[in-house]
Design an enzyme around this catalytic site. Structure first.
Site, short mmCIF file in Angstrom:
data_model
loop_
_atom_site.label_atom_id
_atom_site.label_comp_id
_atom_site.label_asym_id
_atom_site.label_seq_id
_atom_site.Cartn_x
_atom_site.Cartn_y
_atom_site.Cartn_z
N HIS A 8 5.19 10.84 3.65
CA HIS A 8 4.53 10.13 4.90
C HIS A 8 3.06 10.77 4.72
O HIS A 8 2.65 11.89 5.17
CB HIS A 8 5.04 10.68 6.21
CG HIS A 8 4.67 10.08 7.50
ND1 HIS A 8 4.01 10.81 8.40
CD2 HIS A 8 4.40 8.84 7.81
CE1 HIS A 8 3.50 9.91 9.21
NE2 HIS A 8 3.89 8.90 8.94
N HIS A 50 -5.18 6.90 9.07
CA HIS A 50 -4.35 6.53 10.10
C HIS A 50 -5.00 6.02 11.36
O HIS A 50 -4.85 4.96 11.96
CB HIS A 50 -3.41 7.34 10.37
CG HIS A 50 -2.52 7.27 11.43
ND1 HIS A 50 -2.53 7.19 12.61
CD2 HIS A 50 -1.06 6.67 11.58
CE1 HIS A 50 -1.58 7.09 13.63
NE2 HIS A 50 -0.68 6.54 12.75
N GLU A 103 1.17 0.82 5.14
CA GLU A 103 1.56 0.16 6.38
C GLU A 103 -0.07 -0.39 6.90
O GLU A 103 -1.14 0.28 6.78
CB GLU A 103 1.81 1.29 7.46
CG GLU A 103 1.58 0.81 8.79
CD GLU A 103 1.98 1.70 10.00
OE1 GLU A 103 1.72 1.61 11.09
OE2 GLU A 103 2.64 2.97 9.54
#
Length: 244
Positions: A8, A50, A103
């Site tokens: 991750h 992110h 993502e």
């Protein structure tokens, strides 16, 4: 079958997230796959960041979508100078034969342009039309239903994951919309409803679970049939799976 270990943001428990150091460490720790988040810069480049802002992860302040790639290249990301582009990370994953889970972040200033740019970049790398979804080197994910639908429309062969924090009434039985191949619950959801993995499997959907670092949670995922387990600490997670 044990879950595949997905790093991750790289081995982000031990190196600055979304840096080459974090991904190199993840591969050294035996991660089966890598994960990243992507946003668009002001000048249209996909970068691995992110947060909406760079404040938490760099020595500066600002909104990613208002900064150019050159602006971001000057910043310090936990000791590593220069933002990691998705183009560079795709090259690293390809060199190591590692699957990459990407993502797309929403809501964002540029809306669907994120997915348009992503599919175009994947096409340049020869990754937008895999022979089979099961063997695709890239999986695209989002919490945004519109984003996942856009990916399916633009690149029907790419596997997709619909990320979820809670189960809407239409998802509780394990079904997914036709444009989502796999389900992506957080570990909190699976603690509350571990049988969801089996219900999704009954409808042909594998489970990608995030973000799993605690040993008890790792074993929960292994015991209920999670297929991909996203973790900040690939080596520790692999050790728990090995011991179990």
């Amino acid at each position: 079958m044990q879950p595949a270990v997905v790093a991750h943001r790289g081995a982000s428990a031990h190196a600055a997230e979304h840096t080459l150091a974090a991904y190199d460490l993840a591969l050294a720790q035996g991660a089966d796959a890598l994960e990243c988040d992507v946003r668009l810069t002001r000048d249209g480049h996909l970068v691995c960041v992110h947060d909406r802002r760079v404040d938490r992860t760099t020595n500066s302040r600002g909104v990613v979508s208002t900064l150019s790639l050159a602006d971001l290249a000057m910043l310090d990301y936990g000791g590593e100078i220069g933002v990691l582009t998705l183009d560079a990370l795709l090259g690293l994953a390809k060199d190591h034969g590692s699957r990459l889970f990407i993502e797309t972040k929403h809501p964002v200033r540029y809306g669907g342009l994120v997915e348009t740019k992503l599919v175009a970049l994947l096409a340049r790398h020869g990754l937008a039309e895999p022979a089979a979804k099961e063997d695709s080197p890239v999986v695209v994910m989002s919490f945004s239903t519109l984003a996942v639908r856009r990916v399916r429309a633009a690149a029907p062969r790419l596997p997709t994951v619909l990320l979820v924090t809670q189960l809407w009434p239409t998802l509780r039985d394990g079904t997914l919309p036709p444009w989502a191949d796999h389900t992506g619950p957080g570990i909190g959801l699976l603690r509350r409803d571990p049988d969801y993995v089996a219900r999704a499997a009954d409808h042909g959907h594998a489970t990608y679970c995030w973000t799993v670092d605690e040993p008890d949670d790792v074993m929960l995922c292994a015991n209920i049939g999670v297929r991909w387990l996203a973790t900040n600490a690939p080596a520790a997670t692999r050790a728990v799976l090995g011991a179990g």
